[in-house]
Design a protein around this motif. Structure first.
Motif, PDB file in Angstrom:
ATOM      1  N   VAL A 255       0.821  -1.212   0.000  1.00 50.31           N
ATOM      2  CA  VAL A 255       0.000   0.000   0.000  1.00 50.31           C
ATOM      3  C   VAL A 255       0.855   1.263   0.000  1.00 50.31           C
ATOM      4  CG1 VAL A 255      -1.781   1.312   1.236  1.00 50.31           C
ATOM      5  CG2 VAL A 255      -1.916  -1.187   1.136  1.00 50.31           C
ATOM      6  N   ILE A 256       1.880   1.284   0.811  1.00 54.79           N
ATOM      7  CA  ILE A 256       2.706   2.492   0.904  1.00 54.79           C
ATOM      8  C   ILE A 256       3.317   2.889  -0.441  1.00 54.79           C
ATOM      9  CG2 ILE A 256       4.937   3.306   1.817  1.00 54.79           C
ATOM     10  CD1 ILE A 256       4.020   2.448   4.544  1.00 54.79           C
ATOM     11  N   PRO A 257       3.843   1.957  -1.252  1.00 52.48           N
ATOM     12  CA  PRO A 257       4.365   2.379  -2.564  1.00 52.48           C
ATOM     13  C   PRO A 257       3.319   3.092  -3.425  1.00 52.48           C
ATOM     14  CG  PRO A 257       5.158   0.191  -2.036  1.00 52.48           C
ATOM     15  CD  PRO A 257       4.131   0.535  -0.996  1.00 52.48           C
ATOM     16  N   ILE A 258       2.057   2.689  -3.311  1.00 50.98           N
ATOM     17  CA  ILE A 258       0.996   3.351  -4.080  1.00 50.98           C
ATOM     18  C   ILE A 258       0.784   4.770  -3.562  1.00 50.98           C
ATOM     19  CG2 ILE A 258      -1.455   3.279  -4.673  1.00 50.98           C
ATOM     20  CD1 ILE A 258      -1.295   0.224  -4.409  1.00 50.98           C
ATOM     21  N   LEU A 259       0.749   4.931  -2.253  1.00 51.82           N
ATOM     22  CA  LEU A 259       0.584   6.269  -1.674  1.00 51.82           C
ATOM     23  C   LEU A 259       1.763   7.166  -2.038  1.00 51.82           C
ATOM     24  CD1 LEU A 259      -0.723   5.295   1.897  1.00 51.82           C
ATOM     25  CD2 LEU A 259      -2.065   5.992  -0.099  1.00 51.82           C
ATOM     26  N   GLN A 260       2.953   6.582  -2.080  1.00 45.68           N
ATOM     27  CA  GLN A 260       4.133   7.365  -2.469  1.00 45.68           C
ATOM     28  C   GLN A 260       4.053   7.796  -3.930  1.00 45.68           C
ATOM     29  OE1 GLN A 260       7.043   4.429  -1.233  1.00 45.68           O
ATOM     30  NE2 GLN A 260       7.632   5.639   0.557  1.00 45.68           N
ATOM     31  N   GLU A 261       3.636   6.893  -4.793  1.00 47.12           N
ATOM     32  CA  GLU A 261       3.496   7.223  -6.219  1.00 47.12           C
ATOM     33  C   GLU A 261       2.484   8.344  -6.442  1.00 47.12           C
ATOM     34  OE1 GLU A 261       2.434   3.606  -8.126  1.00 47.12           O
ATOM     35  OE2 GLU A 261       4.401   2.647  -7.797  1.00 47.12           O
ATOM     36  N   ARG A 262       1.474   8.400  -5.593  1.00 46.68           N
ATOM     37  CA  ARG A 262       0.442   9.438  -5.714  1.00 46.68           C
ATOM     38  C   ARG A 262       0.843  10.747  -5.034  1.00 46.68           C
ATOM     39  NH1 ARG A 262      -5.156   5.936  -4.540  1.00 46.68           N
ATOM     40  NH2 ARG A 262      -4.767   4.290  -6.096  1.00 46.68           N
ATOM     41  N   GLY A 263       2.039  10.779  -4.449  1.00 46.15           N
ATOM     42  CA  GLY A 263       2.507  11.991  -3.792  1.00 46.15           C
ATOM     43  C   GLY A 263       1.842  12.272  -2.465  1.00 46.15           C
ATOM     44  N   LEU A 264       1.244  11.233  -1.875  1.00 51.23           N
ATOM     45  CA  LEU A 264       0.504  11.410  -0.631  1.00 51.23           C
ATOM     46  C   LEU A 264       1.324  11.062   0.607  1.00 51.23           C
ATOM     47  CD1 LEU A 264      -2.834   9.718  -1.767  1.00 51.23           C
ATOM     48  CD2 LEU A 264      -2.433  12.169  -1.457  1.00 51.23           C
ATOM     49  N   TYR A 265       2.503  10.476   0.392  1.00 57.94           N
ATOM     50  CA  TYR A 265       3.257   9.960   1.526  1.00 57.94           C
ATOM     51  C   TYR A 265       4.748  10.113   1.277  1.00 57.94           C
ATOM     52  CZ  TYR A 265       4.438   6.806   5.391  1.00 57.94           C
ATOM     53  OH  TYR A 265       4.925   6.266   6.555  1.00 57.94           O
ATOM     54  N   ARG A 266       5.487  10.362   2.327  1.00 54.65           N
ATOM     55  CA  ARG A 266       6.927  10.626   2.226  1.00 54.65           C
ATOM     56  C   ARG A 266       7.695   9.477   1.586  1.00 54.65           C
ATOM     57  NH1 ARG A 266       6.632   9.699   7.977  1.00 54.65           N
ATOM     58  NH2 ARG A 266       6.800  11.922   8.401  1.00 54.65           N
ATOM     59  N   LEU A 267       8.773   9.828   0.903  1.00 54.46           N
ATOM     60  CA  LEU A 267       9.695   8.827   0.376  1.00 54.46           C
ATOM     61  C   LEU A 267      10.746   8.459   1.406  1.00 54.46           C
ATOM     62  CD1 LEU A 267      10.232  10.215  -3.243  1.00 54.46           C
ATOM     63  CD2 LEU A 267       8.688   8.379  -2.501  1.00 54.46           C
ATOM     64  N   ASP A 268      11.040   9.398   2.310  1.00 55.50           N
ATOM     65  CA  ASP A 268      12.018   9.150   3.363  1.00 55.50           C
ATOM     66  C   ASP A 268      11.778  10.139   4.493  1.00 55.50           C
ATOM     67  OD1 ASP A 268      14.073   7.981   4.736  1.00 55.50           O
ATOM     68  OD2 ASP A 268      15.642   8.476   3.279  1.00 55.50           O
ATOM     69  N   TYR A 269      12.332   9.842   5.653  1.00 57.00           N
ATOM     70  CA  TYR A 269      12.253  10.771   6.768  1.00 57.00           C
ATOM     71  C   TYR A 269      13.036  12.038   6.447  1.00 57.00           C
ATOM     72  CZ  TYR A 269      10.520   6.858   9.626  1.00 57.00           C
ATOM     73  OH  TYR A 269       9.793   5.803  10.134  1.00 57.00           O
ATOM     74  N   GLU A 270      12.519  13.166   6.870  1.00 55.28           N
ATOM     75  CA  GLU A 270      13.183  14.449   6.620  1.00 55.28           C
ATOM     76  C   GLU A 270      13.852  15.009   7.864  1.00 55.28           C
ATOM     77  OE1 GLU A 270      10.306  17.047   4.905  1.00 55.28           O
ATOM     78  OE2 GLU A 270       9.881  15.706   3.222  1.00 55.28           O
ATOM     79  N   GLY A 271      13.722  14.324   8.987  1.00 51.95           N
ATOM     80  CA  GLY A 271      14.338  14.756  10.238  1.00 51.95           C
ATOM     81  C   GLY A 271      14.574  13.555  11.128  1.00 51.95           C
ATOM     82  N   ASP A 272      14.945  13.825  12.376  1.00 51.56           N
ATOM     83  CA  ASP A 272      15.319  12.753  13.289  1.00 51.56           C
ATOM     84  C   ASP A 272      14.379  12.592  14.475  1.00 51.56           C
ATOM     85  OD1 ASP A 272      17.715  12.113  11.864  1.00 51.56           O
ATOM     86  OD2 ASP A 272      18.643  13.899  12.726  1.00 51.56           O
ATOM     87  N   THR A 273      13.589  13.623  14.802  1.00 53.79           N
ATOM     88  CA  THR A 273      12.717  13.553  15.964  1.00 53.79           C
ATOM     89  C   THR A 273      11.274  13.307  15.536  1.00 53.79           C
ATOM     90  OG1 THR A 273      12.125  15.902  16.068  1.00 53.79           O
ATOM     91  CG2 THR A 273      14.220  15.242  17.091  1.00 53.79           C
ATOM     92  N   LEU A 274      10.456  12.915  16.504  1.00 55.62           N
ATOM     93  CA  LEU A 274       9.040  12.719  16.202  1.00 55.62           C
ATOM     94  C   LEU A 274       8.395  14.030  15.791  1.00 55.62           C
ATOM     95  CD1 LEU A 274       6.467  11.094  16.029  1.00 55.62           C
ATOM     96  CD2 LEU A 274       6.271  11.211  18.531  1.00 55.62           C
ATOM     97  N   ARG A 275       8.777  15.123  16.409  1.00 53.60           N
ATOM     98  CA  ARG A 275       8.244  16.429  16.007  1.00 53.60           C
ATOM     99  C   ARG A 275       8.650  16.775  14.580  1.00 53.60           C
ATOM    100  NH1 ARG A 275       5.782  19.241  19.850  1.00 53.60           N
ATOM    101  NH2 ARG A 275       5.920  18.352  21.960  1.00 53.60           N
TER     102      ARG A 275
END
Length: 457
Positions: free
Chosen positions: A407-427
């Motif tokens: 499921v996640i690859p489909i959401l990524q292809e649609r631009g709805l979900y990150r490809l990778d983390y952009e930071g290190d903290t939960l915030r």
């Protein structure tokens, strides 16, 4: 935040899965709920899927009606500390009760996990709905604390905890070896809190983490719960199955934020989902039937009784229409009763069918192919029913693995979900700012006011 809005995801990790019969599957791992290596693999799978949060729930009492996966399981914050060492990015959130903890101990527990995880901790604040009727008796009480009283206590509790988390400013521990100065006394602050429920002096004996404070998570659906969330929560978990009602809840809760000077992007609402995923809808439905066939009806009714307020089902048969059952007034989880009432009204089920609907852990429109599941999630996200989702997999690890791999690859292809983390903290993951230490903020404001006053003279 300027980046495009994206789906937030949390993985609910509970033994072999939320379906009450998941432990009976031949492939299910024995004693999964107390197997640390099993949990490590789960959380690593979620991190591979770039989930924001790995979530550990809790309860403070069990009885013969309890879900098999909670009868024998770890204390949540202890488990989080262990999972922190097995991961490097994913946020780690656990449940802890404001009704059956003291603020100082709880503040210390979560601040410790926040330090151990390098700024990835969150606290799921609950007042404890009493599904067993036994919780109070485990804590020197004759009965469970009444619903509204629990929320009044919680209002004070969180203020104390967050105040204690600000005991030390970010740069308080100077550790000046040359001059023998370990900390700056001007940057240590006693809370000196006195209220109706608590008297707490402070300071806390642990400092702030990289993200300042653990993220506050809640799940209360009642009106007092919504107001508490609007004032204090940064993530809210909800379990509304109906799309229109989910939109209504979303608008209601987001609309309350302005009363506390907050904006809609400062709180993320995640709806619970329990998909069954397969290459075809027919295969997914077959998997669903396989789980339902493993249900032991009498055990299911006992669990249903505890879940809904200790209803005596012994005078009914499994084929009795649920509408004919007399349900008691609830002092537990009100959203359970609301959901049950809605199901009875819409579907007129028998008790056998009601159990499957409530505890099967599955929403029918999420039984299907990865594309079908992704379509539903996109609709709920795009049309104002959710900011993201809590994956409550019927079966673990399979349900989590299928979601991450399909499921996640489909959401990524649609631009709805990150490809990778952009930071290190939960915030960082949630796009939430680091809260400024309240005492440092007060000193800064007082200094600015003094300078402005001097300049005006």
């Amino acid at each position: 935040m300027t980046r495009e809005r994206q789906i937030r995801l949390s993985a609910y990790l509970v033994g072999t899965g939320i379906h009450v019969a998941s432990w009976r599957l031949p492939e299910a791992k024995r004693n999964a709920s107390i197997d640390l290596e099993f949990y490590k693999k789960l959380v690593q799978t979620a991190e591979r899927g770039k989930f924001d949060i790995a979530f550990i729930a809790d309860s403070l009492a069990v009885n013969e009606n309890s879900h098999p996966n909670i009868l024998n399981r770890f204390e949540p914050t202890t488990l989080l500390a262990a999972l922190a060492g097995a991961t490097s990015k994913i946020g780690l959130v656990a449940t802890a009760s404001t009704t059956y903890h003291e603020p100082y101990n709880l503040a210390r527990l979560f601040a410790s996990v926040d330090q151990i995880s390098n700024g990835r901790a969150g606290w799921n604040l609950v007042t404890t709905g009493d599904a067993t009727g036994e919780t109070g008796r485990n804590f020197n009480l004759d009965a469970h604390v009444e619903h509204d009283e629990r929320y009044r206590r919680a209002e004070e509790f969180i203020d104390v905890v967050q105040g204690l988390w600000d005991s030390w400013e970010d740069d308080a521990f100077v550790q000046d070896k040359e001059n023998g100065v370990y900390f700056d006394p001007q940057k240590m602050h006693r809370l000196d809190y006195r209220g109706r429920y608590f008297s707490v002096r402070g300071p806390l004996n642990i400092g702030r983490s990289r993200q300042g404070q653990p993220v506050i998570v809640q799940a209360g659906a009642s009106e007092p719960g919504q107001w508490l969330a609007a004032r204090t929560a940064e993530v809210v978990f909800s379990h509304v199955k109906d799309f229109a009602k989910a939109q209504e809840f979303y608008q209601s809760l987001k609309g309350k934020l302005a009363s506390f000077g907050r904006t809609p992007d400062q709180l993320h609402i995640l709806q619970g989902i329990s998909p069954i995923i397969a290459d075809t809808k027919e295969e997914a439905e077959a998997m669903q039937r396989r789980l339902q066939e493993l249900l032991v009806p009498e055990q299911g009714l006992r669990f249903l009784s505890g879940y809904l307020g200790k209803v005596d089902f012994s005078k009914y048969t499994l084929d009795t229409p649920a509408a004919e059952v007399e349900f008691p007034a609830d002092n537990g989880i009100q959203s359970h009763f609301e959901r049950m009432t809605e199901l009875i009204r819409k579907k007129n089920p028998t008790l056998r069918e009601l159990y499957a609907l409530l505890e099967g852990g599955v929403n029918d429109e999420l039984v299907g192919t990865p594309e079908q599941v992704a379509d539903v999630l996109e609709k709920w996200f795009a049309e104002g029913a959710a900011d993201g989702f809590m994956l409550v997999a019927p079966v673990l690890p399979q349900g989590l693995e299928d979601f991450v791999d399909k499921v996640i690859p489909i959401l990524q292809e649609r631009g709805l979900y990150r490809l990778d983390y952009e930071g290190d903290t939960l915030r960082d993951h949630l796009g939430l700012r680091k809260p400024e230490n309240r005492f440092a903020a007060r000193a800064r404001l007082e200094k600015a006011e003094s300078q402005a006053s001097s300049a005006a003279k």
